[in-house]
Design an enzyme around this catalytic site. Structure first.
Site, PDB file in Angstrom:
ATOM      1  N   TYR A   1      28.562  49.513  45.990  1.00 31.52           N
ATOM      2  CA  TYR A   1      29.875  49.085  45.471  1.00 31.52           C
ATOM      3  C   TYR A   1      29.729  48.350  44.191  1.00 31.52           C
ATOM      4  O   TYR A   1      30.281  48.970  43.139  1.00 31.52           O
ATOM      5  CB  TYR A   1      30.600  48.198  46.673  1.00 31.52           C
TER       6      TYR A   1
ATOM      7  N   SER B   1      35.337  45.867  38.773  1.00 32.87           N
ATOM      8  CA  SER B   1      35.198  44.767  39.503  1.00 32.87           C
ATOM      9  C   SER B   1      34.199  43.701  39.083  1.00 32.87           C
ATOM     10  O   SER B   1      33.339  43.993  38.535  1.00 32.87           O
ATOM     11  CB  SER B   1      34.862  45.281  40.934  1.00 32.87           C
TER      12      SER B   1
END
Length: 265
Positions: free
Chosen positions: A154, A140
């Site tokens: 995350y 990401s």
């Protein structure tokens, strides 16, 4: 020669589903795994009819430590070897570090980090033996941020996937195996719906910053075939990743904190 097979985790929706269609369109057989068996069965039926390739649904939960080995056994039972692996499964665990139970964090890290590592380790020897392989780890743009408050693990998990991919890329480049970290930004999928954040994000993030899952998967496929160590899809995301490399960490940390406060209003 038999068609090559790609295993895609998190294949029931979003980027994983788009990858399944993309690989099938390029003549690959497809095995998809996710928790929702009904969606997987619907997808494999579509792929068989639409693309004329073999497709297999392997329902499983990557939070279960036994799942990677069970997936390997299932594919061996089908008489198939894995030529391509897309580690796409993932989710968000917002709310803050202390607010979530330790067991939730442990499951999160297994899905986001340990399962991709173990699946790669299990299937990579076969790729080395045949001198062919494709591995895409869906990371990401968040992995380039120094901090992501509220969703504490995350960003670090995605940073791990990116660095893991780059290291493996260097190790495997003389073995005919392509390893790529795909680092998308905001993508239209069920990812944000699962944590109830789509409506808030839609207000905070301009429309031009979003990409479709199909577009992300296509760019990821091209990058893997070209053997690029990392791929940031979309011009705005490329610009953002370049900017994050030169901005001081304290600046970007303050920006992240400000964005979190906006989303909490």
């Amino acid at each position: 020669m038999a068609r090559r097979l790609v295993l895609i985790t998190g294949g029931s929706s979003g980027i994983g589903l788009a990858f399944a269609r993309t690989y099938a369109a390029h003549g690959w057989d497809v095995a998809v795994t996710a928790r929702r068996a009904d969606r997987l069965e619907k997808l494999v039926e579509e792929i068989r009819l639409r693309f004329g390739v073999e497709a297999h649904a392997l329902p499983a939960d990557l939070a279960d430590p036994a799942t990677p080995e069970n997936l390997q056994k299932s594919l061996l039972a089908l008489g198939r070897t894995v030529d391509g692996l897309v580690n796409n499964a993932g989710y968000s665990l917002p709310g803050g570090f202390v607010a979530n139970a330790l067991e939730q964090h442990q499951a999160f890290l297994r899905v986001m980090m340990l399962a991709p590592m173990e699946l790669t380790h299990r299937f990579l020897p076969g790729m080395v033996e045949q001198k062919f392989g494709r591995i895409v780890n869906v990371a990401s743009l968040a992995g380039f941020l120094p901090a992501s408050p509220g969703d504490t693990l995350y960003g670090p998990a995605k940073t791990f996937l990116t660095r893991f991919s780059q290291s493996l890329h260097l190790e495997m480049r003389d073995h005919g195996i392509h390893v790529t970290a795909l680092c998308p930004g905001f993508t239209y999928s069920e990812f944000h719906d699962a944590v109830g954040g789509r409506s808030k994000l839609s207000k905070a993030i301009p429309e031009w910053a979003w990409m479709g899952a199909d577009e992300v998967a296509r760019e990821g496929y091209v990058a893997a075939e070209a053997n690029r160590a990392a791929c940031v899809p979309g011009a705005p995301n490329k610009a953002m990743s370049a900017l994050l490399k030169v901005l001081p960490d304290d600046w970007t940390m303050e920006f992240s904190s400000g964005q979190l406060r906006k989303l909490q209003r």
